[in-house]
Structures are given as C-alpha cells and as structure tokens.
Design an enzyme around this catalytic site. Structure first.
Site, PDB file in Angstrom:
ATOM      1  CB  ILE A   1      -4.947 -17.804 -12.771  1.00  0.00           C
ATOM      2  CG1 ILE A   1      -4.594 -18.000 -11.293  1.00  0.00           C
ATOM      3  CG2 ILE A   1      -6.370 -17.370 -12.956  1.00  0.00           C
ATOM      4  CD1 ILE A   1      -4.650 -16.712 -10.464  1.00  0.00           C
ATOM      5  CB  CYS A   2      -6.737 -21.631 -10.741  1.00  0.00           C
ATOM      6  SG  CYS A   2      -7.533 -22.866  -9.692  1.00  0.00           S
ATOM      7  N   GLY A   3      -7.514 -23.383 -12.696  1.00  0.00           N
ATOM      8  CA  GLY A   3      -8.120 -24.357 -13.596  1.00  0.00           C
ATOM      9  C   GLY A   3      -7.919 -24.063 -15.061  1.00  0.00           C
TER      10      GLY A   3
ATOM     11  CB  THR B   1      -2.827 -23.686 -15.663  1.00  0.00           C
ATOM     12  OG1 THR B   1      -3.234 -24.439 -14.514  1.00  0.00           O
ATOM     13  CG2 THR B   1      -2.588 -22.244 -15.266  1.00  0.00           C
TER      14      THR B   1
END
Length: 212
Positions: free
Chosen positions: A107-109, A111
């Site tokens: 999730i988020c960073g 990725t």
C-alpha cells in the site's frame, strides 16, 4: 496455518495497517472453521522502529526468517523511508514469495518500492493515482499494467493507494477466506459508510448458520 509477515520500518504509516491487524489478530468476525493465522512483524534488524505516529515496534523476526511458501503472506505498509537501500532484501523476498504463489500486499509508498524493483513491470497494480509511480520511481516500467482503481487484487498481488486501507484490508481478508462472504460485505459497508444498519447486518451474519 497462514503466517502473515508484516514488514516494519521507520516512519511506517500507522493507519494503513490498523484495520487488517486488528481483525486478523482479534478473530472477532472469523467464520467457524476458519484457517488459523499467525501475525509476525519482520524487519532487516531486531532494532525497534518508530512509526509515523510515534509508536515503537520491536520486530519478531528478520527477513531471512520468512518462510517462502504458499502459506505465507507479506504485508508491506507505506512509509517515508522506502528509498533507503537497506530495504532491498525485503523486495527480493517479496519477489521470491510471488514466484511460489504466496500473496504480497503493498500500500502507498510500498507500491513505489515494488515498482522501482521491477516487480510491477508485468503485473496489474495500482498506487496513489495515475502518474504517481512515474513521478517517484525512476525505474518504473509497468505503465501498461497500471489500473486506476483504489485497490487491486490480481492473482497473488494486492496493491492500494494511501487512502484505501479499508478496501485493501477487505481484499486481504477475502484472499485469506477467514470471514463469511456476507460478514465481510457487512463489515466493509459499516466501516466505509458509518451507517448503523450495516452494523446490525454484521451482527446478524455472526449468528447465521450460513457458512459461506
């Protein structure tokens, strides 16, 4: 038994793990006969990390302790420190896990870390919006596989943007098959909308004889 490995690193985004860790640890909405799950924190050292919210976590395991098996799942939360080269070993492990059919959830960073490492080059995925990965990842080559949706579950990879911890959790729980389907839908609807009718639906699913 499924082992859920959670990679912890400094500046970890606390909110992105809140739903999934609470539900998997408490088992409060698990269906009868659900598989056992064990949650283990893992990092590149046994030194304590400090989350974005200032919480201290002492990792249970080192990266080398992760069992590369279909019965393993790896959760990669967002953080502001993913650019540090010391995190490369967990990306290597993520690639190994995907190669054997284990599930990796980012999730988020996280990725962006997968994108820079080439893991998203040929896999359907999402992130914090169109153009985000190009902006932060000099080695990103997965544009043709980017899907502009909040959270994507494709084969054994689950990716999401920073505001989608709830949907990301829903897809993780669905992958683990530990909730009845109607329990999961009511759970998601309740936390997504705050409408009390879904809370009562959720409670009803727990007393139903339906095991699906």
């Amino acid at each position: 038994m499924k082992t859920i490995y959670i990679y912890v690193l400094d500046t970890l985004a606390d909110w992105e793990l809140g739903y999934v860790t609470a539900e998997l640890n408490s088992r409060r909405f698990f269906k009868e006969g659900a598989n056992q799950v064990a949650i283990k924190t893992v990092s590149n050292s046994k030194q304590a990390i400090s989350t974005m919210g200032g919480m201290t976590i002492v990792p249970d395991y080192l990266i080398d302790d992760i069992i590369v098996s279909e019965t393993s799942m790896l959760l990669l939360p967002g953080a502001d420190t993913w650019n540090d080269p010391k995190h490369e070993p967990i990306l290597v492990k993520a690639s190994e896990l995907l190669s054997v059919g284990a599930t990796v959830c980012a999730i988020c960073g996280a990725t962006a870390a997968l994108a820079n490492f080439g893991i998203l080059d040929n896999r359907p995925h999402t992130s914090n919006g169109p153009g985000f990965l190009e902006m932060v990842c000099s080695d990103y080559k997965g544009q043709d596989f980017y899907i502009d949706q909040p959270s994507i579950a494709s084969n054994n990879l689950i990716t999401a943007g920073s505001t989608e911890a709830l949907l990301w959790t829903k897809q993780i729980i669905e992958c683990l098959d530990v909730f009845k389907s109607n329990t999961l839908e009511s759970w998601y609807n309740y936390f997504n909308t705050g409408d009390s009718k879904y809370f009562f639906e959720l409670m009803q699913t727990l007393t139903s004889n339906n095991k699906n």
